[in-house]
Design a protein around this motif. Sequence first.
Motif, short mmCIF file in Angstrom:
data_model
loop_
_atom_site.label_atom_id
_atom_site.label_comp_id
_atom_site.label_asym_id
_atom_site.label_seq_id
_atom_site.Cartn_x
_atom_site.Cartn_y
_atom_site.Cartn_z
N ARG A 124 39.92 72.62 32.31
CA ARG A 124 39.19 71.54 32.96
C ARG A 124 37.75 71.24 32.38
O ARG A 124 36.87 72.21 32.52
CB ARG A 124 39.13 71.75 34.40
CG ARG A 124 38.40 70.52 35.29
CD ARG A 124 38.46 70.73 36.77
NE ARG A 124 37.51 69.76 37.41
CZ ARG A 124 37.36 69.69 38.82
NH1 ARG A 124 37.85 70.67 39.31
NH2 ARG A 124 36.53 68.87 39.16
N GLY A 125 37.44 70.07 31.94
CA GLY A 125 36.01 69.82 31.60
C GLY A 125 35.30 70.65 30.45
O GLY A 125 34.34 70.69 30.41
N GLU A 126 36.13 71.13 29.47
CA GLU A 126 35.83 71.82 28.42
C GLU A 126 36.00 71.25 27.24
O GLU A 126 35.60 71.60 26.14
CB GLU A 126 36.53 73.21 28.21
CG GLU A 126 36.12 74.00 29.71
CD GLU A 126 36.89 75.46 29.55
OE1 GLU A 126 36.10 76.34 29.95
OE2 GLU A 126 37.99 75.50 29.14
N PHE A 127 36.68 70.15 26.88
CA PHE A 127 36.80 69.39 25.83
C PHE A 127 36.46 67.92 25.96
O PHE A 127 36.79 67.56 27.30
CB PHE A 127 38.48 69.38 25.43
CG PHE A 127 38.94 70.94 25.24
CD1 PHE A 127 38.85 71.15 23.72
CD2 PHE A 127 39.33 71.82 26.27
CE1 PHE A 127 38.91 72.80 23.41
CE2 PHE A 127 39.66 73.13 25.85
CZ PHE A 127 39.63 73.42 24.36
N THR A 128 36.13 67.19 24.95
CA THR A 128 36.13 65.83 25.19
C THR A 128 37.37 65.06 25.24
O THR A 128 38.55 65.45 25.23
CB THR A 128 35.48 65.50 23.62
OG1 THR A 128 36.37 65.49 22.76
CG2 THR A 128 34.13 65.81 23.32
N ASP A 129 37.15 63.86 26.08
CA ASP A 129 38.34 63.18 26.43
C ASP A 129 39.30 62.60 25.40
O ASP A 129 40.42 62.36 25.62
CB ASP A 129 37.92 61.64 27.16
CG ASP A 129 37.11 62.10 28.44
OD1 ASP A 129 37.49 63.22 29.06
OD2 ASP A 129 36.63 61.12 28.98
N ASN A 130 38.85 62.66 23.93
CA ASN A 130 39.87 62.19 22.98
C ASN A 130 40.50 63.48 22.21
O ASN A 130 41.22 62.94 21.52
CB ASN A 130 39.12 61.52 22.07
CG ASN A 130 37.93 62.13 21.11
OD1 ASN A 130 37.57 63.40 21.59
ND2 ASN A 130 37.39 61.77 19.90
N PHE A 131 40.20 64.69 22.89
CA PHE A 131 41.05 66.01 22.44
C PHE A 131 42.42 65.73 22.77
O PHE A 131 42.63 65.61 24.03
CB PHE A 131 40.32 67.17 22.77
CG PHE A 131 40.57 68.39 21.87
CD1 PHE A 131 40.14 68.67 20.75
CD2 PHE A 131 41.48 69.15 22.53
CE1 PHE A 131 40.54 69.66 20.17
CE2 PHE A 131 41.82 70.24 21.89
CZ PHE A 131 41.52 70.59 20.43
N LEU A 132 43.32 65.99 21.80
CA LEU A 132 44.83 65.97 22.00
C LEU A 132 45.11 64.39 22.81
O LEU A 132 46.11 64.40 23.36
CB LEU A 132 45.28 67.05 22.96
CG LEU A 132 44.85 68.63 22.63
CD1 LEU A 132 45.87 69.34 23.79
CD2 LEU A 132 45.88 68.73 21.23
N THR A 133 44.59 63.17 22.17
CA THR A 133 44.90 62.05 23.10
C THR A 133 45.86 61.46 22.02
O THR A 133 46.14 60.07 22.30
CB THR A 133 43.94 61.36 23.43
OG1 THR A 133 42.89 60.98 22.22
CG2 THR A 133 43.17 61.98 24.60
N PRO A 134 46.15 61.64 20.73
CA PRO A 134 46.95 60.83 19.89
C PRO A 134 48.37 60.48 20.94
O PRO A 134 48.60 61.21 21.40
CB PRO A 134 47.41 61.52 18.71
CG PRO A 134 46.82 62.80 18.86
CD PRO A 134 45.86 63.02 19.95
#
Length: 148
Positions: A124-134
């Motif tokens: 939770r809260g450790e990666f940017t919102d676009n990480f793993l979003t494809p």
Amino acid sequence: MLRFDHMPSDYNPMFLFLGNREDLQGLAAVLRGFEQNPAPVSVRHELPDAGGHSQLTIIPGEGNDAPYGLRPATGDNQFTWMLNAWQAGQIAARVEALTPKELKAGNDIIELGLEGEIPVKVSRGEFTDNFLTPRHHLDPDYKPEAAN
């Protein structure tokens, strides 16, 4: 949006779940539902807005020699997470521990300690919102060449 995917590696492969408070509450709810009714459940089906490419099915385990833990399944990017009801409840509690309002970030690595299982990291809260979003491959608009 909850995101999840397998992160292959020669030395430290893992299955990664990323999300905010509400996303992780949804994941915990799926695990709690499995705890109450141990029957195969597709995480993608239960959390259809989740991003990522992998398919994950939580399946009930029975017996001491069952291949418990998260493991590759037949098919590309398909995985099973074999748990019994007690294990699902314990994992749900660990995911819920990451959901207090005052907590800004945190993670937990979940392993049953069995040979060949893939560790599961919940963050939770450790990666940017676009990480793993494809877009995932079940999305009718998903184009694999666009994901690279």
